[in-house]
Design a protein around this motif. Structure first.
Motif, PDB file in Angstrom:
ATOM      1  N   VAL A 104      -8.924  -1.077  -7.938  1.00  8.64           N
ATOM      2  CA  VAL A 104     -10.330  -1.457  -8.092  1.00  8.64           C
ATOM      3  C   VAL A 104     -11.174  -0.503  -7.267  1.00  8.64           C
ATOM      4  N   HIS A 105     -12.219   0.065  -7.871  1.00  8.39           N
ATOM      5  CA  HIS A 105     -12.996   1.123  -7.218  1.00  8.39           C
ATOM      6  C   HIS A 105     -14.134   0.552  -6.352  1.00  8.39           C
ATOM      7  N   THR A 106     -13.756  -0.219  -5.373  1.00  8.18           N
ATOM      8  CA  THR A 106     -14.713  -0.705  -4.387  1.00  8.18           C
ATOM      9  C   THR A 106     -14.569   0.159  -3.133  1.00  8.18           C
ATOM     10  N   PRO A 107     -15.526   0.103  -2.198  1.00  6.66           N
ATOM     11  CA  PRO A 107     -15.458   0.985  -1.025  1.00  6.66           C
ATOM     12  C   PRO A 107     -14.090   0.961  -0.348  1.00  6.66           C
ATOM     13  N   GLY A 108     -13.594   2.163  -0.040  1.00  8.00           N
ATOM     14  CA  GLY A 108     -12.289   2.317   0.580  1.00  8.00           C
ATOM     15  C   GLY A 108     -11.140   2.326  -0.409  1.00  8.00           C
ATOM     16  N   TRP A 109     -11.462   2.448  -1.712  1.00  7.97           N
ATOM     17  CA  TRP A 109     -10.417   2.351  -2.735  1.00  7.97           C
ATOM     18  C   TRP A 109      -9.399   3.494  -2.657  1.00  7.97           C
ATOM     19  N   GLN A 110      -9.835   4.678  -2.190  1.00  4.95           N
ATOM     20  CA  GLN A 110      -8.914   5.814  -2.178  1.00  4.95           C
ATOM     21  C   GLN A 110      -7.681   5.539  -1.321  1.00  4.95           C
ATOM     22  N   ALA A 111      -7.879   4.975  -0.136  1.00  6.92           N
ATOM     23  CA  ALA A 111      -6.745   4.699   0.753  1.00  6.92           C
ATOM     24  C   ALA A 111      -5.831   3.647   0.143  1.00  6.92           C
ATOM     25  N   ARG A 112      -6.436   2.605  -0.453  1.00  9.33           N
ATOM     26  CA  ARG A 112      -5.621   1.557  -1.080  1.00  9.33           C
ATOM     27  C   ARG A 112      -4.857   2.117  -2.283  1.00  9.33           C
ATOM     28  N   ALA A 113      -5.529   2.978  -3.072  1.00  4.70           N
ATOM     29  CA  ALA A 113      -4.881   3.557  -4.249  1.00  4.70           C
ATOM     30  C   ALA A 113      -3.717   4.454  -3.841  1.00  4.70           C
ATOM     31  N   ALA A 114      -3.909   5.261  -2.800  1.00  5.58           N
ATOM     32  CA  ALA A 114      -2.835   6.140  -2.341  1.00  5.58           C
ATOM     33  C   ALA A 114      -1.618   5.330  -1.907  1.00  5.58           C
ATOM     34  N   GLU A 115      -1.867   4.194  -1.249  1.00  3.04           N
ATOM     35  CA  GLU A 115      -0.775   3.333  -0.813  1.00  3.04           C
ATOM     36  C   GLU A 115      -0.048   2.709  -2.012  1.00  3.04           C
ATOM     37  N   GLU A 116      -0.825   2.281  -3.018  1.00  2.70           N
ATOM     38  CA  GLU A 116      -0.228   1.710  -4.227  1.00  2.70           C
ATOM     39  C   GLU A 116       0.671   2.740  -4.918  1.00  2.70           C
ATOM     40  N   LEU A 117       0.185   3.969  -5.011  1.00  2.00           N
ATOM     41  CA  LEU A 117       0.968   5.018  -5.665  1.00  2.00           C
ATOM     42  C   LEU A 117       2.221   5.345  -4.871  1.00  2.00           C
ATOM     43  N   ARG A 118       2.109   5.368  -3.542  1.00  2.00           N
ATOM     44  CA  ARG A 118       3.299   5.608  -2.710  1.00  2.00           C
ATOM     45  C   ARG A 118       4.351   4.530  -2.951  1.00  2.00           C
ATOM     46  N   ARG A 119       3.890   3.320  -3.163  1.00  2.00           N
ATOM     47  CA  ARG A 119       4.814   2.226  -3.457  1.00  2.00           C
ATOM     48  C   ARG A 119       5.587   2.481  -4.756  1.00  2.00           C
ATOM     49  N   LEU A 120       4.925   3.205  -5.668  1.00  2.00           N
ATOM     50  CA  LEU A 120       5.574   3.555  -6.938  1.00  2.00           C
ATOM     51  C   LEU A 120       6.375   4.848  -6.843  1.00  2.00           C
TER      52      LEU A 120
END
Length: 565
Positions: free
Chosen positions: A451-467
């Motif tokens: 979800v592209h809310t403030p701070g999404w880049q860090a959360r997205a990077a973590e999600e991708l690392r999980r994958l």
């Protein structure tokens, strides 16, 4: 008395002859008085020395030849000037492609060896040699006949040269005595380097002297020769010449595909070569090789001419352009980029497949926006339509064993799905764009939701690392595996338990070279995937040899796969 009268008569007759020759006012022994008549006589001689019979007569002789009629001696001389001319009444076939052409050349050969071959007949064959147009007189039979004609001219030229002698000779004989290489197996090598430099003076003069028409094979071969010379240069020099090579191909496209094959393979061999946008846009044009993404669908078969890594190099260029275009043009229109281009660019070298999905607003916008119009035109045959949300566009990209879907407008989230468990068909022509397909992850199963809310880049990077997806290393090369996404509606989508060591790849690649048109689709990777072989012709012999290598047949996909251990 009689002697004096005879002298008067001779003097009068001589004066009359001199007057008729236009020399009445001059003195004998002055060269200027005879230079003009000599030049005129030479002009007339040169005209006769390369005269061609009436086109109607030559055409009629060629037509009779193709109909199997026996030619008399006069027709056999006439047909020499028309052996490369397509005959309408014979379905545009040429005498070059006839089974009787060998016999005709044999008769000419025998006459040449006896010294009986008429010089103008040999010149007619020379005319036909340069008249051959590979685009109009196609087919392997005509090409083979043309090769035989070339060999005949090369073989008999010394005989004709000796027959002509050292006196007054036709211009074309002078030219061939200096430029005999135009009859060799490498007729353009001498001129290719100058042509590549833009110096065409020597070639233009040769064309004028020998009567080479603009449609001749010669010009196309000259471009291909220039391409071969350029590909033999250093990396830097070759890359500098690419724009000029493309321009040459555009002007003389007869050997376009072969020339592009040389250029692309050579470009792939360059060390750390950046993306060449001019080369990309030219080769991917709908009228040339088309979008490389269409290769898997069988709509862009020209990409089978180059090895898989070369195709994937250009596919990577297209994927990178798609990523930038989506966020620069489509998402930016809705002020929805929010740093997404910069974020996904960190994973650029791992993207193996992309697809753009256009909403109705974007399709309508192409009428007044050249930028959007060009984008849609470049993706012709590869894009899909988004019917459920007219104001939204979507972007699919495959990274590893995951298919990621981004949307151009908030509040749409970004979803990641396993490629072997997709809730939609990745090659469909139309999507709703909602929870029934692309946004299925809002309520259904998904690998990740961003979800592209403030701070999404860090959360997205973590999600991708999980994958198991991490940003590109600075020295990373573009991913070589992958190809296109596979979905639940696409055969071969079952998830492998574990990867086998695989077949003998050198043997498999050698097999592919023997069966032109068959392709390897290697989807093996850390997240799974299979090694596939596709053969549109489904040849029995290829199937037998693939079985011997351990491959099995997948009926839903109509292709061969290597089973996992």
């Amino acid at each position: 008395m009689l002697a004096a009268q005879a002298l008067q008569v001779l003097t009068r007759d001589l004066a009359a002859c001199i007057a008729r020759m236009g020399l009445g006012g001059g003195n004998f022994g002055v060269p200027g008085l005879v230079e003009k008549p000599v030049r005129e006589a030479e002009r007339i001689f040169q005209g006769y020395a390369k005269a061609q019979p009436r086109q109607e007569d030559s055409y009629a002789a060629a037509r009779a030849f193709l109909r199997g009629q026996r030619l008399d001696a006069w027709q056999r001389d006439l047909v020499a000037s028309a052996v490369a001319q397509p005959i309408r009444e014979a379905g545009d076939e040429t005498a070059l492609g006839s089974q009787r052409f060998d016999t005709l050349l044999g008769e000419y050969q025998a006459e040449a060896e006896r010294g009986d071959l008429w010089r103008l007949t040999w010149h007619g064959l020379l005319y036909s040699y340069f008249q051959y147009d590979i685009s109009a007189a196609g087919g392997t039979a005509a090409q083979t006949g043309w090769e035989k004609l070339r060999a005949f001219l090369e073989r008999t030229w010394p005989l004709i040269d000796r027959q002509v002698g050292a006196g007054l000779v036709p211009d074309w004989v002078h030219v061939l005595r200096k430029e005999g290489a135009v009859l060799s197996r490498s007729p353009v090598d001498k001129y290719a380097r100058g042509y590549l430099r833009g110096d065409s003076a020597a070639v233009d003069q040769l064309a004028e002297d020998l009567g080479i028409p603009p449609s001749s094979w010669f010009w196309h071969a000259l471009v291909l020769g220039a391409v071969k010379r350029a590909t033999a240069d250093s990396d830097a020099e070759f890359q500098r010449l690419v724009p000029q090579l493309i321009q040459l191909i555009k002007t003389r496209p007869g050997f376009r595909d072969e020339a592009l094959e040389y250029i692309l393979v050579r470009y792939h061999a360059c060390r750390a070569a950046p993306q060449d946008e001019l080369l990309r846009d030219f080769v991917c044009a709908p009228a040339v090789w088309r979008n490389p993404k269409l290769k898997a669908a069988g709509y862009a078969t020209a990409w089978n001419r180059v090895p898989e890594p070369v195709w994937q190099m250009v596919l990577g260029w297209v994927n990178e352009r798609n990523l930038k275009d989506f966020f620069d043009i489509l998402a930016a229109r809705n002020q929805a980029d929010e740093g997404r281009l910069a974020f996904w660019s960190q994973y650029l070298k791992q993207i193996t497949w992309t697809r753009l999905v256009f909403g109705a607003d974007t399709m309508a916008l192409q009428r007044r926006s050249p930028e959007v119009r060009n984008l849609i035109a470049r993706e012709e045959g590869a894009y899909a339509r988004l019917d459920g949300k007219s104001e939204v566009d979507a972007f699919m990209m495959q990274i590893g064993s995951y298919l990621i879907v981004e949307f151009s407008k908030k509040p749409n989230a970004c979803y990641a799905y396993k490629v072997d468990e997709l809730p939609f068909e990745p090659y469909a022509k139309h999507y709703d764009g909602g929870t029934t397909d692309l946004a299925y992850g809002y309520r259904g199963e998904k690998a990740a939701r961003i979800v592209h809310t403030p701070g999404w880049q860090a959360r997205a990077a973590e999600e991708l690392r999980r994958l198991g997806i991490r940003p590109d290393r600075p020295d990373a090369q573009r991913v070589v595996g992958g190809g296109a996404a596979t979905g639940s509606a696409t055969a071969g989508g079952s998830r492998p338990d574990s990867a086998s060591p695989g077949p003998d790849m050198p043997a498999l690649e050698a097999l592919m070279r023997r069966f032109r048109g068959a392709t390897i689709d290697d989807r093996r990777g850390p997240g799974g995937g299979r090694l596939w072989v596709e053969d549109p012709l489904q040849r029995v012999q290829l199937g037998s040899e693939l079985k011997a290598l351990g491959f099995k047949w997948a009926n839903p996909r109509q292709a061969w796969y290597y089973p996992e251990s």
